[in-house]
Design a protein around this motif. Structure first.
Motif, PDB file in Angstrom:
ATOM      1  N   SER A  30       5.050  -0.324  -8.995  1.00  0.00           N
ATOM      2  CA  SER A  30       4.005   0.801  -8.994  1.00  0.00           C
ATOM      3  C   SER A  30       3.809   0.949  -7.328  1.00  0.00           C
ATOM      4  N   TYR A  31       3.525  -0.364  -6.766  1.00  0.00           N
ATOM      5  CA  TYR A  31       3.047  -0.257  -5.623  1.00  0.00           C
ATOM      6  C   TYR A  31       4.181   0.257  -4.352  1.00  0.00           C
ATOM      7  N   MET A  32       5.473  -0.172  -4.475  1.00  0.00           N
ATOM      8  CA  MET A  32       6.460   0.214  -3.775  1.00  0.00           C
ATOM      9  C   MET A  32       6.696   1.971  -3.714  1.00  0.00           C
ATOM     10  N   VAL A  33       6.771   2.386  -5.091  1.00  0.00           N
ATOM     11  CA  VAL A  33       6.930   3.851  -5.216  1.00  0.00           C
ATOM     12  C   VAL A  33       5.604   4.721  -4.962  1.00  0.00           C
ATOM     13  N   SER A  34       4.407   4.206  -5.103  1.00  0.00           N
ATOM     14  CA  SER A  34       3.415   4.950  -4.662  1.00  0.00           C
ATOM     15  C   SER A  34       3.087   4.855  -3.146  1.00  0.00           C
ATOM     16  N   GLN A  35       3.524   3.877  -2.337  1.00  0.00           N
ATOM     17  CA  GLN A  35       3.327   3.669  -1.135  1.00  0.00           C
ATOM     18  C   GLN A  35       4.340   4.610  -0.505  1.00  0.00           C
ATOM     19  N   ALA A  36       5.610   4.622  -0.887  1.00  0.00           N
ATOM     20  CA  ALA A  36       6.681   5.425  -0.500  1.00  0.00           C
ATOM     21  C   ALA A  36       6.232   6.962  -0.834  1.00  0.00           C
ATOM     22  N   LYS A  37       5.926   7.300  -1.830  1.00  0.00           N
ATOM     23  CA  LYS A  37       5.469   8.525  -2.174  1.00  0.00           C
ATOM     24  C   LYS A  37       4.632   9.124  -1.252  1.00  0.00           C
ATOM     25  N   ALA A  38       3.372   8.427  -0.848  1.00  0.00           N
ATOM     26  CA  ALA A  38       2.408   8.803  -0.135  1.00  0.00           C
ATOM     27  C   ALA A  38       3.166   9.117   1.313  1.00  0.00           C
ATOM     28  N   LYS A  39       4.081   8.593   1.870  1.00  0.00           N
ATOM     29  CA  LYS A  39       4.849   9.122   2.927  1.00  0.00           C
ATOM     30  C   LYS A  39       5.912   9.946   2.814  1.00  0.00           C
ATOM     31  N   LEU A  81       7.000   2.723 -12.811  1.00  0.00           N
ATOM     32  CA  LEU A  81       7.778   3.604 -11.811  1.00  0.00           C
ATOM     33  C   LEU A  81       7.598   4.846 -12.190  1.00  0.00           C
ATOM     34  N   VAL A  82       7.228   5.491 -13.316  1.00  0.00           N
ATOM     35  CA  VAL A  82       7.049   6.915 -13.472  1.00  0.00           C
ATOM     36  C   VAL A  82       5.931   7.126 -13.265  1.00  0.00           C
ATOM     37  N   ASN A  83       4.625   6.372 -13.639  1.00  0.00           N
ATOM     38  CA  ASN A  83       3.327   6.822 -13.469  1.00  0.00           C
ATOM     39  C   ASN A  83       3.332   6.765 -11.729  1.00  0.00           C
ATOM     40  N   ALA A  84       3.751   5.979 -11.084  1.00  0.00           N
ATOM     41  CA  ALA A  84       3.625   6.015  -9.361  1.00  0.00           C
ATOM     42  C   ALA A  84       4.301   7.026  -9.063  1.00  0.00           C
TER      43      ALA A  84
END
Length: 87
Positions: free
Chosen positions: A33-42, A82-85
């Protein structure tokens, strides 16, 4: 990656990342969740590495989330993270 590429309009992808199953489902889900949400934010896309090994047997890198023989989702907490992030 963001500063070097994305901020200049160049797309970036984290090509493979994952978390090994060591009977640590909640930690795996939190990491994903952290990896995907942080990447998505960028503005960076991620691809999870699922190598087909879903157990926790020693001697294997058990990154798998799906049983490739039955098509069953095995580690649904990680999949949902993964999906939710990514939403």
């Amino acid at each position: 990656v963001y500063n070097k590429f994305v901020s200049k309009g160049i797309p970036a992808i984290v090509g493979e990342f994952g978390a090994v199953n060591k009977n640590n489902t909640s930690a795996r889900a939190a990491y994903c969740s952290y990896m995907v949400s942080q990447a998505k934010a960028k503005g960076i896309k991620c691809i999870y590495w699922d190598n087909g090994h879903t157990g926790s047997a020693s001697g294997y890198d058990t990154y798998g989330l799906f049983n490739r023989n039955t098509y069953e989702a095995v580690h649904t907490e990680v999949i949902n993270a993964l999906v939710n992030a990514a939403k």
